[in-house]
Design a protein around this motif. Structure first.
Motif, PDB file in Angstrom:
ATOM      1  N   TYR A  23     -10.122  -6.211  14.578  1.00 44.09           N
ATOM      2  CA  TYR A  23      -9.460  -4.913  14.632  1.00 44.09           C
ATOM      3  C   TYR A  23     -10.436  -3.742  14.562  1.00 44.09           C
ATOM      4  CZ  TYR A  23      -5.448  -7.904  13.671  1.00 44.09           C
ATOM      5  OH  TYR A  23      -4.501  -8.892  13.737  1.00 44.09           O
ATOM      6  N   GLU A  24      -9.934  -2.577  14.969  1.00 44.50           N
ATOM      7  CA  GLU A  24     -10.737  -1.358  15.000  1.00 44.50           C
ATOM      8  C   GLU A  24     -11.054  -0.851  13.602  1.00 44.50           C
ATOM      9  OE1 GLU A  24     -12.379   2.532  15.723  1.00 44.50           O
ATOM     10  OE2 GLU A  24     -12.520   0.529  16.592  1.00 44.50           O
ATOM     11  N   LEU A  25     -10.102  -0.972  12.682  1.00 44.33           N
ATOM     12  CA  LEU A  25     -10.337  -0.536  11.304  1.00 44.33           C
ATOM     13  C   LEU A  25     -10.889  -1.698  10.486  1.00 44.33           C
ATOM     14  CD1 LEU A  25      -7.173   1.646  10.558  1.00 44.33           C
ATOM     15  CD2 LEU A  25      -9.409   2.355  11.425  1.00 44.33           C
ATOM     16  N   VAL A  26     -11.975  -1.424   9.761  1.00 40.85           N
ATOM     17  CA  VAL A  26     -12.626  -2.451   8.953  1.00 40.85           C
ATOM     18  C   VAL A  26     -12.670  -1.976   7.500  1.00 40.85           C
ATOM     19  CG1 VAL A  26     -14.768  -3.701   8.523  1.00 40.85           C
ATOM     20  CG2 VAL A  26     -14.024  -3.289  10.865  1.00 40.85           C
ATOM     21  N   LEU A  27     -12.173  -2.806   6.612  1.00 41.89           N
ATOM     22  CA  LEU A  27     -12.222  -2.512   5.178  1.00 41.89           C
ATOM     23  C   LEU A  27     -13.293  -3.382   4.533  1.00 41.89           C
ATOM     24  CD1 LEU A  27     -11.078  -1.205   2.549  1.00 41.89           C
ATOM     25  CD2 LEU A  27      -9.503  -3.149   2.428  1.00 41.89           C
ATOM     26  N   VAL A  28     -14.309  -2.743   3.957  1.00 43.40           N
ATOM     27  CA  VAL A  28     -15.332  -3.449   3.194  1.00 43.40           C
ATOM     28  C   VAL A  28     -14.941  -3.371   1.728  1.00 43.40           C
ATOM     29  CG1 VAL A  28     -17.761  -3.548   2.559  1.00 43.40           C
ATOM     30  CG2 VAL A  28     -17.103  -2.891   4.882  1.00 43.40           C
ATOM     31  N   SER A  29     -14.713  -4.516   1.111  1.00 42.26           N
ATOM     32  CA  SER A  29     -14.189  -4.546  -0.256  1.00 42.26           C
ATOM     33  C   SER A  29     -14.986  -5.529  -1.100  1.00 42.26           C
ATOM     34  CB  SER A  29     -12.711  -4.946  -0.239  1.00 42.26           C
ATOM     35  OG  SER A  29     -12.194  -5.035  -1.543  1.00 42.26           O
ATOM     36  N   ASP A  30     -15.538  -5.050  -2.213  1.00 43.15           N
ATOM     37  CA  ASP A  30     -16.336  -5.901  -3.090  1.00 43.15           C
ATOM     38  C   ASP A  30     -15.484  -6.962  -3.773  1.00 43.15           C
ATOM     39  OD1 ASP A  30     -18.505  -4.439  -2.366  1.00 43.15           O
ATOM     40  OD2 ASP A  30     -18.792  -3.435  -4.284  1.00 43.15           O
ATOM     41  N   SER A  31     -16.137  -7.973  -4.296  1.00 40.39           N
ATOM     42  CA  SER A  31     -15.435  -9.131  -4.846  1.00 40.39           C
ATOM     43  C   SER A  31     -14.617  -8.798  -6.091  1.00 40.39           C
ATOM     44  CB  SER A  31     -16.439 -10.235  -5.192  1.00 40.39           C
ATOM     45  OG  SER A  31     -17.374  -9.767  -6.161  1.00 40.39           O
ATOM     46  N   GLY A  32     -15.028  -7.790  -6.856  1.00 39.15           N
ATOM     47  CA  GLY A  32     -14.346  -7.478  -8.105  1.00 39.15           C
ATOM     48  C   GLY A  32     -13.177  -6.536  -7.974  1.00 39.15           C
ATOM     49  N   ILE A  33     -12.787  -6.194  -6.747  1.00 39.64           N
ATOM     50  CA  ILE A  33     -11.702  -5.234  -6.528  1.00 39.64           C
ATOM     51  C   ILE A  33     -10.345  -5.940  -6.547  1.00 39.64           C
ATOM     52  CG2 ILE A  33     -10.697  -3.577  -4.924  1.00 39.64           C
ATOM     53  CD1 ILE A  33     -13.233  -2.601  -6.249  1.00 39.64           C
ATOM     54  N   LYS A  34      -9.396  -5.331  -7.246  1.00 40.01           N
ATOM     55  CA  LYS A  34      -8.015  -5.807  -7.284  1.00 40.01           C
ATOM     56  C   LYS A  34      -7.143  -4.817  -6.526  1.00 40.01           C
ATOM     57  CE  LYS A  34      -4.313  -6.960 -10.568  1.00 40.01           C
ATOM     58  NZ  LYS A  34      -3.954  -7.042 -12.015  1.00 40.01           N
ATOM     59  N   MET A  35      -6.270  -5.319  -5.663  1.00 36.85           N
ATOM     60  CA  MET A  35      -5.445  -4.461  -4.816  1.00 36.85           C
ATOM     61  C   MET A  35      -3.992  -4.443  -5.284  1.00 36.85           C
ATOM     62  SD  MET A  35      -7.438  -3.239  -2.328  1.00 36.85           S
ATOM     63  CE  MET A  35      -6.806  -3.087  -0.654  1.00 36.85           C
ATOM     64  N   LYS A  36      -3.361  -3.272  -5.179  1.00 43.21           N
ATOM     65  CA  LYS A  36      -1.915  -3.197  -5.311  1.00 43.21           C
ATOM     66  C   LYS A  36      -1.295  -3.524  -3.959  1.00 43.21           C
ATOM     67  CE  LYS A  36      -1.955   0.343  -8.940  1.00 43.21           C
ATOM     68  NZ  LYS A  36      -1.488   1.701  -9.326  1.00 43.21           N
ATOM     69  N   GLU A  37       0.011  -3.762  -3.954  1.00 44.87           N
ATOM     70  CA  GLU A  37       0.661  -4.152  -2.710  1.00 44.87           C
ATOM     71  C   GLU A  37       0.557  -3.071  -1.639  1.00 44.87           C
ATOM     72  OE1 GLU A  37       4.648  -5.374  -3.282  1.00 44.87           O
ATOM     73  OE2 GLU A  37       4.130  -7.242  -4.324  1.00 44.87           O
ATOM     74  N   ASP A  38       0.554  -1.798  -2.049  1.00 42.32           N
ATOM     75  CA  ASP A  38       0.555  -0.710  -1.073  1.00 42.32           C
ATOM     76  C   ASP A  38      -0.792  -0.009  -0.941  1.00 42.32           C
ATOM     77  OD1 ASP A  38       0.628   0.374  -3.618  1.00 42.32           O
ATOM     78  OD2 ASP A  38       1.937   2.048  -3.063  1.00 42.32           O
ATOM     79  N   THR A  39      -1.856  -0.572  -1.499  1.00 45.16           N
ATOM     80  CA  THR A  39      -3.160   0.092  -1.465  1.00 45.16           C
ATOM     81  C   THR A  39      -3.700   0.224  -0.044  1.00 45.16           C
ATOM     82  OG1 THR A  39      -3.714  -0.695  -3.687  1.00 45.16           O
ATOM     83  CG2 THR A  39      -5.535   0.033  -2.304  1.00 45.16           C
ATOM     84  N   LEU A  40      -3.622  -0.843   0.727  1.00 44.10           N
ATOM     85  CA  LEU A  40      -4.141  -0.798   2.096  1.00 44.10           C
ATOM     86  C   LEU A  40      -3.351   0.209   2.932  1.00 44.10           C
ATOM     87  CD1 LEU A  40      -6.094  -1.804   4.197  1.00 44.10           C
ATOM     88  CD2 LEU A  40      -4.563  -3.738   4.650  1.00 44.10           C
ATOM     89  N   LEU A  41      -2.045   0.231   2.769  1.00 46.48           N
ATOM     90  CA  LEU A  41      -1.224   1.200   3.497  1.00 46.48           C
ATOM     91  C   LEU A  41      -1.599   2.623   3.108  1.00 46.48           C
ATOM     92  CD1 LEU A  41       1.117   1.909   5.369  1.00 46.48           C
ATOM     93  CD2 LEU A  41       2.675   1.596   3.421  1.00 46.48           C
ATOM     94  N   ASP A  42      -1.879   2.847   1.834  1.00 39.15           N
ATOM     95  CA  ASP A  42      -2.291   4.168   1.364  1.00 39.15           C
ATOM     96  C   ASP A  42      -3.585   4.603   2.033  1.00 39.15           C
ATOM     97  OD1 ASP A  42      -2.238   6.455  -0.664  1.00 39.15           O
ATOM     98  OD2 ASP A  42      -4.124   5.489  -1.193  1.00 39.15           O
ATOM     99  N   MET A  43      -4.549   3.700   2.151  1.00 37.10           N
ATOM    100  CA  MET A  43      -5.823   4.034   2.774  1.00 37.10           C
ATOM    101  C   MET A  43      -5.655   4.302   4.267  1.00 37.10           C
ATOM    102  SD  MET A  43      -8.409   1.369   0.835  1.00 37.10           S
ATOM    103  CE  MET A  43      -9.899   2.242   1.361  1.00 37.10           C
ATOM    104  N   VAL A  44      -4.840   3.506   4.937  1.00 34.45           N
ATOM    105  CA  VAL A  44      -4.628   3.685   6.375  1.00 34.45           C
ATOM    106  C   VAL A  44      -3.952   5.024   6.662  1.00 34.45           C
ATOM    107  CG1 VAL A  44      -3.373   2.806   8.383  1.00 34.45           C
ATOM    108  CG2 VAL A  44      -4.579   1.212   6.882  1.00 34.45           C
ATOM    109  N   CYS A  45      -3.065   5.455   5.781  1.00 35.72           N
ATOM    110  CA  CYS A  45      -2.376   6.736   5.979  1.00 35.72           C
ATOM    111  C   CYS A  45      -3.350   7.910   5.958  1.00 35.72           C
ATOM    112  CB  CYS A  45      -1.308   6.927   4.904  1.00 35.72           C
ATOM    113  SG  CYS A  45       0.159   5.887   5.133  1.00 35.72           S
TER     114      CYS A  45
END
Length: 309
Positions: free
Chosen positions: A107-129
């Motif tokens: 995909y065109e959008l790339v998320l680089v995320s370190d190993s110690g990161i915890k995500m909420k269910e809507d975190t990725l959607l928040d970043m894309v917005c």
């Protein structure tokens, strides 16, 4: 006021009749801690319709391999792939680890995320917005999850006060203060400069990636949700070593800033202000200093509670 405007603010979501942009998530891993499996599992349960998980592990005997393989089996409907073995493209081990996955990302959008990161269910959607037509890079302000112990409390206070002040002001003034622990960026923009491997010659690749986007005329911004660091390895010595490493990088890259950095600290600027008030207005310097510290602590508490929400 800016902290409340910027943090935990809901943006309009894409219309249901419009396709959500796909996201390739790069997860560089090395070793494991007690929270690794729980942190990685949050990436399999996000409420975002179109993404792929690309796990990057340098050594085939790394214990993280087993954790990733078990999660892939547990969530067969999630598009996920494991890359074993690094490709040497520079001195930066993180870039070396992610290079193959980046080149094969869909995909065109790339998320680089370190190993110690915890995500909420809507975190990725928040970043894309936050990824508008003029924005090339969206990153999360560093913060921490709730954990037990003095070291964990120390980290939370630091990232929720001192680090947050720097990050929010830098974002307001459009200054490069990017830490690459959780970053959403446009792949095509990096490809114009040779891709991710171009930044393998830098140890502080996050700073230079952000600088590249700014130099190309793209906007960078932080999303409303902070990055939730949730490493199972938490002690004062490792935290201090981390701050020391960041300070050394700042000295090497932006030496002018490090000269004025102490003036952003409570005790130093308070002492200067107390001395100035006594000279200019003959006020009691000790009383001024104590009131300054009290007000500073109150403001820090207000900032911490806002970031914590």
């Amino acid at each position: 006021m800016f902290r409340k405007y910027k943090l935990h603010r809901k943006l309009p979501q894409p219309a249901l009749d419009e396709p959500y942009p796909g996201v390739s998530i790069l997860k560089p891993l090395m070793g494991m801690d007690s929270n690794l499996a729980a942190n990685l599992e949050t990436f399999f349960t996000m409420s975002y319709p179109l993404y792929e998980l690309l796990f990057c592990i340098e050594e085939e005997v790394d214990p993280a391999v087993t954790v990733v393989e078990e999660l892939i089996k547990k969530y067969p409907k999630v598009s996920a792939k494991l890359f074993k073995g690094a490709t040497t493209v520079g001195v930066n081990p993180k870039i070396n680890n992610m290079h193959r996955a980046f080149e094969e990302s869909v995909y065109e959008l790339v998320l680089v995320s370190d190993s110690g990161i915890k995500m909420k269910e809507d975190t990725l959607l928040d970043m894309v917005c936050y990824m508008t037509d003029k924005t090339g890079l969206v990153h999360q302000m560093p913060f921490t999850c709730d954990r037990n112990g003095f070291a964990a409390t120390l980290e939370k206070i630091y990232f929720g006060t001192a680090q947050s002040r720097i990050y929010l002001v830098a974002d307001l003034l459009r200054v490069n203060c990017h830490t690459g622990m959780s970053t959403l960026l446009r792949k095509s923009v990096l490809k114009e400069n040779g891709g991710l491997k171009t930044f393998g010659c830098y140890l502080a690749e996050d700073f230079f990636i952000c600088k590249y986007f700014l130099d190309k005329g793209w906007r960078t911004t932080i999303s409303s949700q902070p990055a939730l660091q949730n490493s199972g390895l938490c002690d004062v010595n490792s935290f201090q070593a981390r701050l020391t490493r960041w300070a050394k990088l700042r000295v090497a890259m932006v030496p002018l800033v490090i000269i004025f950095e102490p003036l952003s600290e409570c005790m130093v600027i308070g002492a200067c202000a107390a001395w100035a008030s006594s000279v200019l207005f003959q006020w009691d310097s000790l009383a001024f200093y104590l009131i300054h510290i009290l007000l500073w602590f109150i403001c820090d508490w207000m900032l911490l509670t806002t970031v914590q929400v």
